[in-house]
Write an enzyme that holds these catalytic residues in place. Structure first.
Site, short mmCIF file in Angstrom:
data_model
loop_
_atom_site.label_atom_id
_atom_site.label_comp_id
_atom_site.label_asym_id
_atom_site.label_seq_id
_atom_site.Cartn_x
_atom_site.Cartn_y
_atom_site.Cartn_z
CE LYS A 1 -141.53 25.29 15.04
NZ LYS A 1 -141.80 25.05 13.60
CB THR A 2 -146.08 30.76 16.14
OG1 THR A 2 -144.69 30.57 15.85
CG2 THR A 2 -146.30 32.08 16.81
CG ASP B 1 -140.28 31.05 17.06
OD1 ASP B 1 -140.19 29.81 17.03
OD2 ASP B 1 -140.61 31.73 16.06
CB THR C 1 -136.57 24.58 13.10
OG1 THR C 1 -135.50 25.46 13.47
CG2 THR C 1 -137.79 25.39 12.76
NE ARG D 1 -144.81 31.17 8.19
CZ ARG D 1 -144.14 30.78 9.26
NH1 ARG D 1 -143.06 30.04 9.12
NH2 ARG D 1 -144.55 31.11 10.45
P1 ADP Z 1 -144.31 27.93 12.90
O1 ADP Z 1 -144.38 28.68 14.20
O2 ADP Z 1 -144.24 26.44 13.09
O3 ADP Z 1 -143.22 28.42 11.98
P2 ADP Z 1 -146.88 29.17 12.40
O4 ADP Z 1 -147.64 28.76 13.61
O5 ADP Z 1 -146.41 30.58 12.35
O6 ADP Z 1 -145.67 28.16 12.11
O7 ADP Z 1 -147.82 28.85 11.13
C1 ADP Z 1 -147.77 29.56 9.93
C2 ADP Z 1 -149.15 29.83 9.38
O8 ADP Z 1 -149.69 28.62 8.89
C3 ADP Z 1 -150.15 30.34 10.44
O9 ADP Z 1 -150.29 31.71 10.42
C4 ADP Z 1 -151.46 29.70 10.06
O10 ADP Z 1 -152.18 30.57 9.22
C5 ADP Z 1 -151.07 28.50 9.26
N1 ADP Z 1 -151.23 27.23 10.01
C6 ADP Z 1 -150.24 26.55 10.64
N2 ADP Z 1 -150.71 25.41 11.17
C7 ADP Z 1 -152.03 25.38 10.89
C8 ADP Z 1 -153.06 24.42 11.15
N3 ADP Z 1 -152.82 23.28 11.81
N4 ADP Z 1 -154.30 24.71 10.72
C9 ADP Z 1 -154.55 25.84 10.03
N5 ADP Z 1 -153.61 26.77 9.72
C10 ADP Z 1 -152.37 26.54 10.14
#
Ligand code: ADP
Length: 339
Positions: A67-68, A112, A161, A220
């Site tokens: 998401k981030t 977030d 989430t 992640r």
């Molecule tokens: P969330 O905000 O949903 O908790 P993040 O955006 O922080 O997740 O993602 C965590 C890590 O996973 C990122 O730093 C990235 O390296 C990896 N990641 C997430 N989604 C992807 C994707 N679609 N393709 C490649 N890497 C991804």
């Protein structure tokens, strides 16, 4: 406790720099989530051709799914700045005002854990989202004055989430909502491969797939496991990641072929052995495994349900045939014992 595990999808302190290096910058490098990407591409192109910021966007789905990352990609694709904050970090109206009045036209404000915003802040956010105006009360008591500040047109991207914890007035103010789903093994393998390339790690295809399949369908976790397997391979081998070393490392970390660890197994075992397979209420189950109910709901359950190892019903959590199969317990045998 559960949040510090290797297989927790929540961001941990040690992930931070690693995340920054591995985070894809462009939509074309963002692996999987095809439907989201397709829709987002249209939203982006339409906004660009109108020379307007994109609509306020809500991203939801389990932690660690990107998401981030997506919020940063949107900013990059639109060529605008992004300010990052989170629901719990904005406790006073002044915190929000400080961030929001510093935005430039078109900028993105990323919040977030938006489900954790308090009510007062949420109410200040409504006119900010709708009319790009901030209503502030200056002073106290009878001399207090309401002042309306005009804001630049910005885009709010909220991530959560826990979609069901977002109030409906807030939900309604988002023009676009995307749900992120768990990744399949091929997509995760691509993510692991991409990360290994960026970090100049040598890894063979079978090892890549092995990491992918034990990563709880979550990028992640895939990246975090890659890091641990790299350490293991450096100590036990020549630094190159082979299938054999990968399997050894994952077994040492007690992560099984489904990506489940001791805590998942404990949760399932308690459900079956202490509660006869349920239904059992979330808080009772949480207390039995000494975890917080929120952690169970947010971190454990989505993936266990995805695997079909747990079901949520209105009466509570229940085990499935697959749970018994997974634990190696004979369901019929258990029933027979009862009569
Ligand atoms: P969330 O905000 O949903 O908790 P993040 O955006 O922080 O997740 O993602 C965590 C890590 O996973 C990122 O730093 C990235 O390296 C990896 N990641 C997430 N989604 C992807 C994707 N679609 N393709 C490649 N890497 C991804």
């Amino acid at each position: 406790m559960g949040e510090d595990r290797l297989t927790s999808a929540k961001e941990q302190n040690t992930d931070h720099t690693w995340d920054l290096t591995l985070r894809p910058q462009k939509l074309k490098d963002y692996v999987g989530q095809e439907q989201v990407k397709e829709n987002l591409d249209i939203v982006l192109q339409a906004a660009q051709s109108r020379k307007e910021p994109i609509d306020h966007t809500l991203l939801y789905g389990p932690p660690g799914l990107g998401k981030t990352t997506l919020a940063h990609i949107i900013a990059k694709e639109m060529g605008v700045g992004v300010k990052v904050t989170s629901g719990p970090a904005i406790s006073k109206a002044g915190d929000l005002a400080a961030i929001i009045t510093n935005l430039q036209e078109g900028d993105i404000l990323f919040i977030d854990e938006i489900h954790r915003l308090n009510k007062t802040i949420e109410e200040i956010l409504y006119p900010a989202m709708e009319d790009f105006a901030l209503d502030l009360i200056l002073g106290k008591g009878p001399s207090a004055q309401m002042v309306r500040l005009d804001l630049p047109k910005f885009t709010l991207i909220g991530a959560t989430t826990r979609y069901n914890l977002i109030s409906s007035p807030l939900r309604d103010r988002f023009g676009v909502t995307f749900r992120l789903n768990f990744y399949n093994n091929e997509e995760l393998a691509q993510i692991v491969k991409r990360a290994a390339d960026i970090l100049a790690i040598k890894i063979d295809d079978k090892a890549t797939l092995e990491i992918a399949s034990r990563s709880r369908a979550t990028p992640r976790i895939a990246n975090r496991i890659l890091k641990r397997v790299r350490d293991y391979s450096q100590v036990k081998g020549d630094g190159n990641i082979s299938y054999e070393l990968t399997k050894q490392a994952l077994n040492m970390m007690a992560i099984d072929k489904f990506g489940l660890d001791d805590l998942d197994r404990k949760l399932l075992a308690v459900l079956v052995e202490n509660f006869g397979g349920g239904p059992v209420g979330l808080s009772t189950l949480a207390a039995s495994v000494q975890e917080e109910a929120g952690t169970i709901e947010e971190i454990f359950e989505p993936y266990l349900m995805q695997l079909g190892l747990l079901s949520r019903t209105s009466q509570g959590r229940i085990a499935t045939d697959k749970t018994y199969e997974y634990l190696g317990i004979d369901r019929e045998g258990d029933k027979n014992k009862l009569f």
